[in-house]
Design a protein around this motif. Structure first.
Motif, PDB file in Angstrom:
ATOM      1  N   ALA A  92      42.019  59.135  32.299  1.00  0.00           N
ATOM      2  CA  ALA A  92      41.304  58.389  33.349  1.00  0.00           C
ATOM      3  C   ALA A  92      39.968  59.036  33.688  1.00  0.00           C
ATOM      4  N   ARG A  93      39.415  59.808  32.763  1.00  0.00           N
ATOM      5  CA  ARG A  93      38.215  60.557  33.118  1.00  0.00           C
ATOM      6  C   ARG A  93      37.000  59.672  33.371  1.00  0.00           C
ATOM      7  N   ARG A  94      36.933  58.485  32.728  1.00  0.00           N
ATOM      8  CA  ARG A  94      35.764  57.633  32.976  1.00  0.00           C
ATOM      9  C   ARG A  94      35.749  57.082  34.399  1.00  0.00           C
ATOM     10  N   PRO A  95      36.828  56.438  34.869  1.00  0.00           N
ATOM     11  CA  PRO A  95      36.810  55.994  36.275  1.00  0.00           C
ATOM     12  C   PRO A  95      36.780  57.171  37.244  1.00  0.00           C
ATOM     13  N   ALA A  96      37.390  58.297  36.854  1.00  0.00           N
ATOM     14  CA  ALA A  96      37.363  59.481  37.715  1.00  0.00           C
ATOM     15  C   ALA A  96      35.938  60.005  37.853  1.00  0.00           C
ATOM     16  N   ALA A  97      35.205  60.005  36.746  1.00  0.00           N
ATOM     17  CA  ALA A  97      33.811  60.453  36.792  1.00  0.00           C
ATOM     18  C   ALA A  97      32.971  59.523  37.656  1.00  0.00           C
ATOM     19  N   THR A  98      33.253  58.228  37.594  1.00  0.00           N
ATOM     20  CA  THR A  98      32.526  57.268  38.433  1.00  0.00           C
ATOM     21  C   THR A  98      32.742  57.564  39.907  1.00  0.00           C
ATOM     22  N   VAL A  99      33.996  57.834  40.265  1.00  0.00           N
ATOM     23  CA  VAL A  99      34.310  58.185  41.656  1.00  0.00           C
ATOM     24  C   VAL A  99      33.579  59.462  42.061  1.00  0.00           C
ATOM     25  N   GLY A 100      33.579  60.457  41.181  1.00  0.00           N
ATOM     26  CA  GLY A 100      32.937  61.725  41.494  1.00  0.00           C
ATOM     27  C   GLY A 100      31.438  61.597  41.690  1.00  0.00           C
ATOM     28  N   ILE A 101      30.799  60.827  40.828  1.00  0.00           N
ATOM     29  CA  ILE A 101      29.348  60.653  40.918  1.00  0.00           C
ATOM     30  C   ILE A 101      28.978  59.881  42.177  1.00  0.00           C
ATOM     31  N   MET A 102      29.696  58.789  42.450  1.00  0.00           N
ATOM     32  CA  MET A 102      29.425  58.015  43.668  1.00  0.00           C
ATOM     33  C   MET A 102      29.670  58.864  44.906  1.00  0.00           C
TER      34      MET A 102
END
Length: 302
Positions: free
Chosen positions: A227-237
């Motif tokens: 789930a690193r892609r949606p997790a990265a999106t959450v982290g960046i936002m």
């Protein structure tokens, strides 16, 4: 009425937080509460460090943190971790809007903590704005015809307990962040906010990462793996929104920033309609109207 930089920065941060919270709610269903919680720090910390580095390379002097900064930064960091955990758990107990609404009692709690810890009080207009906003919260959290009895029942519900706890720790985190930024020996608001953000996200990543290694490696693997892609999106936002909050709270007292941040409830209602397809009632819209009125009162009273 002159609008300071903190106003658009706060509005932008509130909008980003609404989007990030919605994404985090979805991510929680994929990798669990702990994994979603860790993701916001792990993927946000490198961006925060890069922002600080870029400001340093642009000619700004990066201030050297002292003991006061470290103590306040740790307080703000740990309080935010606890607050976020409480909020994410509240989402699993009741709908998106209600969990967010109860966490927004943070506004009242932040005003009181700011007065006690920082000596930053509110004007009469500021307290009126908070009172009107709280009336909006009451409308949003009670059913028609039930009045205060419904509110009393709601306050005993588990989701409410976690929402209120989230509000307290978010308020405590805000006070810690502002205190840390102001404790730096030099620098304008931009570099103070960036330094505080980089330090706190790095510390939060270390704390959460250590906890997951010891207690929930499955969540850690999910955040770093499938789930690193949606997790990265959450982290960046999250880190972009956090920079907005940190900058606003460096420029302006916490109570004012959090009072204006009630506008997030309006964004949340829009999110429930457009994304989660929940149907707000006329009572909900009346509550939103009061919250908007409270924001206008705050701005006019300054």
């Amino acid at each position: 009425m002159m609008i300071g930089l903190w106003v658009p920065v706060t509005l932008a941060a509130a909008g980003l937080q609404t989007l990030r919270t919605a994404q985090q709610k979805h991510l929680t269903g994929v990798i669990g509460q702990n994994g979603a919680h860790f993701a916001r720090y792990f993927y946000g910390a490198p961006l925060a460090a890069a922002l600080l580095l870029a400001l340093g390379l642009s000619g700004r002097s990066i201030p050297l943190p002292g003991t006061g900064f470290a103590l306040y930064g740790i307080l703000g960091s740990l309080a935010q971790i606890i607050a976020t955990g409480c909020l994410i758990h509240a989402f699993t107990l009741r709908n998106f809007t209600v969990a967010t609404v109860f966490s927004k009692t943070e506004t009242i709690q932040a005003a009181l903590l700011s007065l006690i810890v920082l000596g930053e009080g509110l004007s009469g207009g500021g307290w009126l704005a908070i009172a009107v906003g709280f009336a909006g919260l009451v409308l949003l959290t009670t059913r028609r015809g039930d009045g205060l009895a419904s509110l009393a029942v709601a306050f005993r519900a588990p989701a409410t307990v976690y929402g209120l706890a989230s509000g307290f720790f978010f308020a405590l985190s805000s006070v810690g962040v502002r205190s840390a930024a102001l404790a730096l020996p030099e620098g304008d608001a931009l570099i103070r906010a960036a330094t505080t953000l980089a330090a706190t996200t790095a510390f939060q990543t270390l704390v959460m990462g250590t906890w997951l290694v010891l207690a929930d490696r499955k969540a850690l693997a999910g955040a770093l793996g499938r789930a690193r892609r949606p997790a990265a999106t959450v982290g960046i936002m999250s880190v972009v929104g956090s920079f907005g909050w940190f900058l606003a709270m460096t420029l302006e007292p916490v109570a004012h920033v959090r009072a204006l941040a009630q506008i997030e409830i309006v964004f949340t209602i829009a999110m429930t309609v457009l994304v989660f397809h929940e149907r707000p009632s006329p009572r909900d819209y009346a509550g939103v109207g009061l919250i908007v009125a409270s924001v206008l009162i705050l701005l006019l009273a300054r």
